[in-house]
Design a protein around this motif. Structure first.
Motif, PDB file in Angstrom:
ATOM      1  N   MET A 514      -0.780 -16.212  15.430  1.00 47.16           N
ATOM      2  CA  MET A 514      -1.868 -16.939  15.803  1.00 47.16           C
ATOM      3  C   MET A 514      -2.148 -18.321  16.136  1.00 47.16           C
ATOM      4  SD  MET A 514      -3.958 -14.183  15.673  1.00 47.16           S
ATOM      5  CE  MET A 514      -4.110 -12.347  15.460  1.00 47.16           C
ATOM      6  N   ALA A 517      -1.965 -18.442  19.002  1.00 46.94           N
ATOM      7  CA  ALA A 517      -3.449 -17.969  20.296  1.00 46.94           C
ATOM      8  C   ALA A 517      -4.369 -19.486  19.910  1.00 46.94           C
ATOM      9  CB  ALA A 517      -3.842 -16.893  19.653  1.00 46.94           C
ATOM     10  N   LEU A 543       2.798 -15.526  21.997  1.00 46.26           N
ATOM     11  CA  LEU A 543       1.641 -15.084  22.962  1.00 46.26           C
ATOM     12  C   LEU A 543       2.292 -13.819  23.729  1.00 46.26           C
ATOM     13  CD1 LEU A 543       0.488 -17.190  25.131  1.00 46.26           C
ATOM     14  CD2 LEU A 543      -0.638 -16.743  23.160  1.00 46.26           C
ATOM     15  N   LEU A 546       2.009 -11.256  20.455  1.00 44.05           N
ATOM     16  CA  LEU A 546       1.125 -10.517  20.759  1.00 44.05           C
ATOM     17  C   LEU A 546       1.070  -9.125  21.182  1.00 44.05           C
ATOM     18  CD1 LEU A 546      -1.256 -13.388  19.806  1.00 44.05           C
ATOM     19  CD2 LEU A 546      -0.914 -10.881  18.712  1.00 44.05           C
ATOM     20  N   ASP A 547       1.675  -9.230  22.607  1.00 44.30           N
ATOM     21  CA  ASP A 547       1.384  -8.371  23.879  1.00 44.30           C
ATOM     22  C   ASP A 547       1.956  -7.169  22.945  1.00 44.30           C
ATOM     23  OD1 ASP A 547      -0.274  -9.584  25.586  1.00 44.30           O
ATOM     24  OD2 ASP A 547       0.934  -9.494  26.834  1.00 44.30           O
ATOM     25  N   LEU A 551      -2.840  -6.250  20.845  1.00 38.95           N
ATOM     26  CA  LEU A 551      -3.571  -7.294  20.660  1.00 38.95           C
ATOM     27  C   LEU A 551      -4.517  -6.270  19.917  1.00 38.95           C
ATOM     28  CD1 LEU A 551      -2.079  -9.120  23.017  1.00 38.95           C
ATOM     29  CD2 LEU A 551      -4.800 -10.022  23.485  1.00 38.95           C
ATOM     30  N   SER A 554      -3.882  -5.841  16.589  1.00 34.25           N
ATOM     31  CA  SER A 554      -3.784  -7.537  15.607  1.00 34.25           C
ATOM     32  C   SER A 554      -6.329  -7.201  15.345  1.00 34.25           C
ATOM     33  CB  SER A 554      -4.104  -8.433  16.978  1.00 34.25           C
ATOM     34  OG  SER A 554      -2.982  -8.785  16.442  1.00 34.25           O
ATOM     35  N   GLU A 578      -7.312 -15.831  15.469  1.00 35.10           N
ATOM     36  CA  GLU A 578      -7.942 -14.492  15.461  1.00 35.10           C
ATOM     37  C   GLU A 578      -8.983 -14.000  16.167  1.00 35.10           C
ATOM     38  OE1 GLU A 578      -7.050 -13.496  11.116  1.00 35.10           O
ATOM     39  OE2 GLU A 578      -8.612 -14.696  11.306  1.00 35.10           O
ATOM     40  N   VAL A 581      -8.007 -14.413  19.622  1.00 32.99           N
ATOM     41  CA  VAL A 581      -7.481 -12.804  20.267  1.00 32.99           C
ATOM     42  C   VAL A 581      -8.648 -11.445  20.930  1.00 32.99           C
ATOM     43  CG1 VAL A 581      -6.039 -11.068  19.326  1.00 32.99           C
ATOM     44  CG2 VAL A 581      -5.240 -12.901  19.272  1.00 32.99           C
ATOM     45  N   GLY A 598      -2.219  -8.277  28.414  1.00 29.34           N
ATOM     46  CA  GLY A 598      -2.930  -8.491  27.289  1.00 29.34           C
ATOM     47  C   GLY A 598      -2.469 -10.526  28.037  1.00 29.34           C
TER      48      GLY A 598
END
Length: 718
Positions: A514, A517, A543, A546-547, A551, A554, A578, A581, A598
């Motif tokens: 985060m 992001a 990033l 996260l992919d 996402l 999340s 957050e 995302v 993503g």
């Protein structure tokens, strides 16, 4: 002498290493002093000697350096360290150039400095048993083999042949050692060692080391040889690609190898000493010794396991949910001999999960790490089913269904009554493989909450070593101990944490991704953010992670967190990361890799590339950024959250914080872990930088006086 026994009989000087009060022999200061004394005695007795035998009174030969003493070194100690290393090597050279045969009797493992002791012998005899390990793994602790190991291994194996054992720290067993020519003879048991040693001494009265023979040449050639030069020309770049410049030891090892190969033995030994002295007094070595020796051994020895509970291993395990996670857990169980029932809503889904386990095994067969017979036996241990009744006979059931509280409650109520007692315990254990949902809430669906526990595996299960055991408020000691034993039985590393949203690993992992992001939302180019993560030492950028984790997941976790906060009469404060995302998922329909894309695009058959629209949607030309500060944000944010987990009682120990952060979320190993990063820098200096980051980037970086006090109280002392 305190650590060495020296005996003379029939012309044989027997040197027995026996450090008092220790299960193993180490290169402690007392042993170094005793070695100087015993060598001077042997030199004085030279005229009446036929040979020298080096042996151990411990179950193993020699364990290496005294790492506690190394943890206390600072840069000011480098010169003294250099002198001590040189004296030790002076002793080794005195033995091997005395003109008498020296034999090392290796009754067990000889690692690090222990293998360097063995290398002082002209002939090495080892017991032929599979558990003993030999070699020089110092680079895994931020050090190099500076007690003659680099110089001698290079001269025994050549510059290219020695690299895996010096630059990578690869160890070897007795038979591989014999194949390499590093171990000269194998015997069936320790009782046969001395007889063979005396026989070799009788047959080789004037032994010399290979490098002391006239006309000796390094195998494969010196760095000037065309084929060696070609390989060495690319080696530094390849090494830098792996270390990213964050791990000085492998680079120092390679430099000492090459420089030492251009000069005589004694000059090469001095070069080696200089590199080691600098490393052993440096912060990186202390960090890696702390994590990969002290912290890791604390986990392996069961320091976090409740005491007074008999050790156990499940006889039969049920896994609910045959997706990638459930299939991975089933594979882990079966690969360690534990029969497993893999259940899903339909037999087709369960069989698909078993097929996923089969693919993991097939990959190991292709690499030569498993035979076809072993693969077949493994798959026989996994029984796919859609029937709850087939769970009968399981004394551990692990649910690995989607992160939905209602669904988890449903499968808990259906499967828990089928648990059976085992290993003298009154009942079985029910576990949830959840990554975020509090165990206390999930245990509400259990008829026996004291036997309900969280066992959080990481994906992919076949590659990730860590397992996070989550203790709920009602979970009893017996259940925690049984979960700990189970995790160790399948060859993984357990840490035990207390119940909290996100527990430890998911909570800290969330701050990393985060924060990345949030940087994107500030207009910083995505490529810069990803490179900052990589250059800091994370396995991949925030990033990309996260992919991989999704996402959409999340956002689901965020929505569940908001709902739970509302149920408690409060409002969850969404972070900038957050919100970004959620925007990606709900407005731009970018759900992550599994859903097609993503932050990255994933072209079929091609390499992933950053989604071009990130540039137009988020990047702001002229947005200020500093690479060093971006790296600090990613590391400090994780360490501060880890410190909060310790302060709040989510974490029980510093060693679990460090091992959990490295093996669970990929916190850079060069730091020694998320808390060792703080301690290695110094709490005051770390807090000063945190205050600067908090002023610019928000309360996530804030450290209260109480938090600092906790860090000071829990700091390890060596």
């Amino acid at each position: 002498m305190q650590t060495i026994r020296h005996e003379l009989a029939d012309g044989i000087a027997t040197v027995t290493f026996d450090e008092p009060g220790s299960a193993v022999n180490t290169m402690c200061l007392a042993l170094q002093q005793d070695l100087t004394e015993v060598v001077s005695r042997i030199v004085a007795d030279r005229a009446g000697l036929k040979g020298i035998v080096l042996q151990s009174a411990k179950p193993t030969f020699f364990a290496g350096a005294d790492l506690k003493s190394l943890m206390r070194l600072t840069e000011a100690d480098a010169q003294q360290g250099f002198r001590e290393i040189e004296q030790m090597k002076k002793n080794f050279r005195a033995l091997e150039t005395l003109g008498l045969p020296v034999v090392a009797c290796l009754n067990g493992s000889a690692l690090g400095g222990g293998w360097e002791v063995a290398l002082a012998a002209h002939h090495r005899i080892a017991v032929d048993e599979g558990r003993a390990q030999f070699g020089l793994p110092e680079v895994t602790l931020g050090l190099i083999p500076g007690g003659s190991g680099i110089t001698k291994m290079t001269r025994l194996l050549g510059l290219l042949g020695a690299q895996p054992y010096l630059v990578e720290g690869r160890t070897f067993g007795a038979r591989e050692g014999q194949r390499l020519g590093l171990i000269h003879e194998l015997v069936p048991d320790a009782a046969a060692l001395r007889e063979r040693a005396l026989a070799w001494i009788a047959g080789h009265p004037h032994a010399r080391q290979p490098w002391d023979e006239k006309g000796y040449k390094i195998p494969g050639g010196t760095p000037a040889h065309p084929s060696v030069a070609a390989a060495l020309s690319v080696a530094p770049a390849m090494l830098r690609k792996t270390t990213r410049g964050l791990y000085p030891a492998p680079e120092a090892a390679l430099s000492a190898m090459v420089e030492g190969a251009l000069v005589d033995v004694d000059t090469a030994l001095r070069i080696e000493s200089r590199y080691l002295a600098k490393l052993m007094a440096g912060a990186n070595a202390r960090a890696m010794i702390s994590a990969f020796f002290f912290d890791l051994n604390a986990i392996k020895s069961g320091r976090s396991r409740p005491q007074g509970v008999a050790r156990s291993q499940p006889r039969r395990i049920g896994v609910l949910g045959a997706g990638m996670m459930g299939a991975g857990i089933a594979w882990a169980n079966a690969s360690h001999g534990i029969p497993t029932v893999l259940k899903d809503l339909s037999l087709d889904k369960a069989e698909a999960g078993r097929a996923c386990s089969a693919r993991i095994a097939e990959a190991l067969v292709a690499k030569g790490r498993m035979t076809m017979t072993e693969q077949s036996a493994l798959l026989e241990r996994i029984r796919p089913t859609a029937r709850n009744g087939d769970l009968a006979g399981c004394d551990l059931i692990i649910e690995a269904v989607f992160e939905n509280r209602a669904l988890k409650a449903e499968v808990t109520r259906a499967a828990e009554p089928l648990l059976e007692p085992a290993n003298g315990f009154a009942t079985g254990v029910f576990a949830s493989n959840t990554s975020t949902l509090p165990i206390g809430g999930l245990a509400a669906a259990s008829a026996r909450p004291e036997k309900f526990i969280g066992i959080h595996f990481f994906s992919p299960v076949d590659k990730m070593k860590l397992v996070e055991i989550i203790r709920g408020r009602q979970t009893d000691d017996e259940t925690v101990a049984r979960a700990y034993d189970y995790v160790q039985a399948i060859g993984k590393l357990p840490i035990v944490v207390n119940d909290s949203r996100g527990f430890f690993t998911s909570r800290v992992f969330g701050t990393f991704v985060m924060e990345g992001a949030a940087m994107l939302g500030e207009g910083i180019p995505a490529a810069v953010i990803e490179n900052a993560g990589m250059q800091a030492g994370m396995p991949v950028g925030p990033l990309a992670v996260l992919d991989e984790t999704s996402l959409a997941l999340s956002v689901h976790v965020l929505e569940q967190t908001r709902a739970d906060a509302a149920a408690e009469g409060r409002t969850h404060a969404d972070s900038a990361g957050e919100r970004l995302v959620e925007l990606m998922v709900k407005e731009h329909k970018r759900l992550g890799r599994a859903a097609g894309g993503g932050f990255y695009d994933y072209p079929e058959g091609g390499r992933k590339t950053l989604w071009p629209s990130l540039k137009t949607l988020f990047e702001r030309p002229g947005a200020p950024w500093d690479l060093a500060e971006l790296k600090d944000r990613l590391l400090w944010r994780q360490s501060i959250e880890t410190a909060r987990c310790l302060h709040e009682g989510v974490l029980n120990s510093v060693h679990e914080a460090n091992i959990g952060s490295i093996f669970g979320i990929g916190f850079p190993a060069w730091t020694g872990g998320a808390l060792q990063f703080v301690y290695g820098m110094g709490i005051a200096r770390f807090a000063e930088r945190a205050a600067q980051l908090a002023e610019k980037h928000g309360g996530g970086f804030a450290m209260t006086p109480q938090l600092i006090e906790t860090l000071e109280e829990r700091q390890p002392r060596y």
